[in-house]
Design an enzyme around this catalytic site. Structure first.
Site, PDB file in Angstrom:
ATOM      1  N   GLY A   1      47.577  29.832  42.313  1.00  0.00           N
ATOM      2  CA  GLY A   1      46.197  29.764  41.661  1.00  0.00           C
ATOM      3  C   GLY A   1      45.134  30.450  42.430  1.00  0.00           C
TER       4      GLY A   1
ATOM      5  N   LYS B   1      48.942  77.983  33.188  1.00  0.00           N
ATOM      6  CA  LYS B   1      49.283  77.488  34.082  1.00  0.00           C
ATOM      7  C   LYS B   1      48.899  78.349  35.564  1.00  0.00           C
ATOM      8  CE  LYS B   1      52.423  77.405  36.868  1.00  0.00           C
ATOM      9  NZ  LYS B   1      53.563  77.283  37.506  1.00  0.00           N
TER      10      LYS B   1
ATOM     11  N   ALA C   1      44.798  40.479  42.876  1.00  0.00           N
ATOM     12  CA  ALA C   1      45.955  41.366  42.088  1.00  0.00           C
ATOM     13  C   ALA C   1      47.526  40.454  42.144  1.00  0.00           C
ATOM     14  CB  ALA C   1      45.783  42.641  42.467  1.00  0.00           C
ATOM     15  N   ALA C   2      47.373  39.512  42.448  1.00  0.00           N
ATOM     16  CA  ALA C   2      48.779  38.926  42.552  1.00  0.00           C
ATOM     17  C   ALA C   2      49.413  38.495  41.435  1.00  0.00           C
ATOM     18  CB  ALA C   2      48.727  37.756  43.690  1.00  0.00           C
ATOM     19  N   GLY C   3      48.435  38.297  40.403  1.00  0.00           N
ATOM     20  CA  GLY C   3      49.300  37.570  39.017  1.00  0.00           C
ATOM     21  C   GLY C   3      50.465  38.601  38.689  1.00  0.00           C
TER      22      GLY C   3
ATOM     23  N   ARG D   1      47.137  74.106  31.846  1.00  0.00           N
ATOM     24  CA  ARG D   1      47.360  73.316  32.987  1.00  0.00           C
ATOM     25  C   ARG D   1      46.723  73.438  34.335  1.00  0.00           C
ATOM     26  NH1 ARG D   1      53.506  74.543  32.785  1.00  0.00           N
ATOM     27  NH2 ARG D   1      53.345  73.279  34.717  1.00  0.00           N
TER      28      ARG D   1
ATOM     29  N   ARG E   1      53.130  39.033  30.427  1.00  0.00           N
ATOM     30  CA  ARG E   1      52.732  39.275  29.087  1.00  0.00           C
ATOM     31  C   ARG E   1      52.714  40.784  28.818  1.00  0.00           C
ATOM     32  NH1 ARG E   1      48.781  37.420  25.616  1.00  0.00           N
ATOM     33  NH2 ARG E   1      47.255  36.833  27.404  1.00  0.00           N
TER      34      ARG E   1
HETATM   35  C1  UD1 Z   1      40.402  32.388  35.537  1.00  0.00           C
HETATM   36  C2  UD1 Z   1      39.258  31.156  35.853  1.00  0.00           C
HETATM   37  C3  UD1 Z   1      38.546  30.966  34.727  1.00  0.00           C
HETATM   38  C4  UD1 Z   1      38.037  32.176  33.971  1.00  0.00           C
HETATM   39  C5  UD1 Z   1      39.171  33.157  33.910  1.00  0.00           C
HETATM   40  C6  UD1 Z   1      38.363  34.636  33.526  1.00  0.00           C
HETATM   41  C7  UD1 Z   1      40.377  29.819  37.618  1.00  0.00           C
HETATM   42  C8  UD1 Z   1      40.758  28.503  37.943  1.00  0.00           C
HETATM   43  N1  UD1 Z   1      39.977  30.169  36.515  1.00  0.00           N
HETATM   44  O1  UD1 Z   1      41.476  31.781  34.910  1.00  0.00           O
HETATM   45  O2  UD1 Z   1      37.540  30.124  35.025  1.00  0.00           O
HETATM   46  O3  UD1 Z   1      37.268  31.840  32.924  1.00  0.00           O
HETATM   47  O4  UD1 Z   1      39.987  33.554  35.375  1.00  0.00           O
HETATM   48  O5  UD1 Z   1      39.558  35.479  33.146  1.00  0.00           O
HETATM   49  O6  UD1 Z   1      39.913  30.574  38.704  1.00  0.00           O
HETATM   50  N2  UD1 Z   1      45.649  35.501  40.571  1.00  0.00           N
HETATM   51  C9  UD1 Z   1      46.069  35.634  41.765  1.00  0.00           C
HETATM   52  N3  UD1 Z   1      47.055  34.947  42.328  1.00  0.00           N
HETATM   53  C10 UD1 Z   1      47.097  33.739  41.694  1.00  0.00           C
HETATM   54  C11 UD1 Z   1      46.547  33.353  40.376  1.00  0.00           C
HETATM   55  C12 UD1 Z   1      45.672  34.271  39.622  1.00  0.00           C
HETATM   56  O7  UD1 Z   1      46.111  36.765  42.322  1.00  0.00           O
HETATM   57  O8  UD1 Z   1      48.009  32.568  42.176  1.00  0.00           O
HETATM   58  C13 UD1 Z   1      44.758  36.632  40.013  1.00  0.00           C
HETATM   59  C14 UD1 Z   1      45.310  36.976  38.609  1.00  0.00           C
HETATM   60  O9  UD1 Z   1      46.042  38.180  38.978  1.00  0.00           O
HETATM   61  C15 UD1 Z   1      43.998  37.612  37.838  1.00  0.00           C
HETATM   62  C16 UD1 Z   1      43.117  36.561  38.299  1.00  0.00           C
HETATM   63  O10 UD1 Z   1      43.528  36.103  39.641  1.00  0.00           O
HETATM   64  O11 UD1 Z   1      43.816  38.837  38.192  1.00  0.00           O
HETATM   65  C17 UD1 Z   1      42.839  35.436  37.318  1.00  0.00           C
HETATM   66  O12 UD1 Z   1      43.825  34.897  37.122  1.00  0.00           O
HETATM   67  P1  UD1 Z   1      44.427  34.246  35.601  1.00  0.00           P
HETATM   68  O13 UD1 Z   1      45.555  33.340  35.967  1.00  0.00           O
HETATM   69  O14 UD1 Z   1      44.161  35.378  34.791  1.00  0.00           O
HETATM   70  O15 UD1 Z   1      43.197  33.042  35.561  1.00  0.00           O
HETATM   71  P2  UD1 Z   1      42.580  32.253  34.292  1.00  0.00           P
HETATM   72  O16 UD1 Z   1      43.647  31.320  34.463  1.00  0.00           O
HETATM   73  O17 UD1 Z   1      42.689  33.264  33.393  1.00  0.00           O
END
Ligand code: UD1
Ligand code: CA
Length: 439
Positions: free
Chosen positions: A77, A332, A8-10, A314, A14
């Protein structure tokens, strides 16, 4: 034995929002909370959430004693993300480890159970799906039917891009193997990231079986990267809720126009008209009818009651049998006993209302003096005329009648007419003013 890592770090750039992505709600609840619900259904030994951007907010919002948290900073990643969680599992015996995504909220425990089953104690199991349009996903590369590796879209050649079996990202790996593989991952790929997906080739190289399982429905594994995708999953969620309600016998005027953000429990022969929103925990008794455009939150509606159109219940509303709440009536923190009616334009707040009470149009409980809230008690068989203000705390005795327009500031005795209203007078011979002529 099962460990779970939730990524959940992403950043979720967007989403174009200050709110961390995994806190955006589906059905009124953060996406990550949905994932945690499914995770908890599996009775895991330990759950670790990997957080990053805006992480403290995520942690504050969803922290719980059954969770541990690992910070991933910077985000290099998915492989790097899972690596950050490994120290959290060092103290528990190695167990199959399930990797989930915090932004894939609709994943179901039943699907995950199949994946866990497929993995057993010593296999790597991938949740894969067959998509007509696999664009953007990692592809599952097989030789003679056996999975050999996963290739990311950006690293794939034309032949690989034509593969329609995709990696959903969700997998189960044997714990000890995962610990040994993660530090071996490199970042020499198109995105310069540590790909979790590269563990597949490592497993194959070690002779480990790589197996696959599939979701019951592809929407289970859809992720959210934009508000449009969030809305898509919200609609899927709501459609599922509507189908489940109809399956139980609830009549929905339009299954596409109901929103349940919480839990809605319905008795037999309940009917719900269009555009109603249910929040928190709502219970509708047998034969309840909800008219169009109502909002009900944390409320209980007794059997045979009729609500709406345009009513708002409510939190803390408890209605007994055969209660009628009509248009533009807000209730309420109040209980209303059987056969009572408030059919038009009223506010009933912090009140205890008896049976067979008639609340006239324009009745308002003045429950708040700007600092404190007070209760209004309306006993059985009371008739309240239109346009009355009940200045709490105040009690209206059993069988009392309040004249229209009354501003009640003292208790009204039972079985009597109470009215506070200047006496009506008529001035005979009075003339309307006339416009003066300009000189
Ligand atoms: C990833 C998979 C891909 C798959 C897709 C499905 C990899 C290399 N690729 O790609 O094969 O088809 O998911 O949606 O795993 N996240 C982190 N830290 C990071 C990077 C990501 O916590 O450093 C989390 C993101 O928040 C997200 C998940 O990992 O919840 C997937 O990350 P995302 O960047 O969406 O992966 P994709 O490139 O889509
Ligand atoms: Ca993604």
């Amino acid at each position: 034995m099962l460990n779970i890592v939730i990524l959940a770090a992403g950043q979720g750039k967007r989403m174009r929002s200050d709110l961390p992505k995994v806190l955006h709600p589906v059905a009124g609840k953060p996406m990550l909370a949905h994932v945690l619900d499914s995770a908890r259904e599996l009775a895991p030994t330990k759950v670790c959430v990997v957080y990053g951007h805006g992480g403290e907010r995520v942690r504050t919002a969803l922290d719980s004693t059954d969770l541990t948290w690992a910070l991933q900073e910077p985000q290099l990643g998915t492989g790097h993300a899972v690596l950050q969680a490994m120290p959290e599992f060092a103290a528990v015996p190695p167990a199959p480890t399930l990797v989930l995504y915090g932004d894939v909220p609709l994943i179901r425990a039943a699907t995950l159970r199949r994946l866990i089953e497929a993995a057993g104690a010593d296999k790597l199991a991938l949740l894969t799906a067959h998509l007509d349009n696999p664009h953007g996903y990692g592809r599952i590369v097989r030789i003679d039917g056996k999975v050999t590796r996963i290739v990311e879209e950006k690293d794939a050649d034309d032949a690989e891009r034509a593969i329609r079996e995709v990696n959903t990202g969700i997998l189960v790996a044997p714990g000890a193997a995962l610990v040994s593989w993660l530090p071996q991952l490199g970042s020499a790929n198109a995105q310069g990231e540590y790909y979790l997906t590269d563990i597949v080739a490592l497993a194959v190289a070690e002779g480990m079986d790589v197996v696959t399982a599939h979701p019951d429905a592809n929407w289970e594994t859809e992720g959210v990267n934009s508000k449009a995708q969030l809305a898509t999953l919200e609609r899927i969620y709501q459609r599922n809720v509507a189908e489940a309600l109809m399956e139980q016998g609830v009549t929905l005027a339009d299954p596409a126009r109901i929103d349940v953000r919480g839990q809605l429990i319905c008795g037999r022969d309940v009917s719900i008209d269009v555009n109603c929103v249910f929040e928190g925990s709502v219970v509708l008794g047998d034969g309840v009818r909800i008219g169009p455009n109502c909002v009900l939150q944390d409320a209980t509606v007794g059997p045979g009651s009729v609500i709406g159109p345009f009513a708002r219940l409510r939190p803390g509303t408890v209605l007994a049998e055969d209660v009628h709440i009509g248009n533009f009536v807000e209730v309420k923190n109040s209980s209303i006993a059987a056969h009572s009616k408030a059919n038009h334009l009223a506010y009933i707040g912090d009140a205890t209302v008896g049976s067979r009470v008639n609340v006239g149009a324009g009745t308002i409980t003045c429950n708040y003096d700007g600092a404190n809230k007070y209760r209004t008690v309306i006993e059985d068989d009371v008739f309240i005329g239109s346009d009355t203000q009940l200045v709490a705390p105040v009690t209206i005795g059993r069988g009392a009648t309040l004249g229209a327009g009354t501003t009640l500031t003292k208790d009204a005795p039972p079985d009597a007419l109470t009215v506070s209203r200047p006496k009506q007078i008529t001035i005979t011979g009075w003339k309307r003013p006339v416009k003066q002529k300009k000189p």
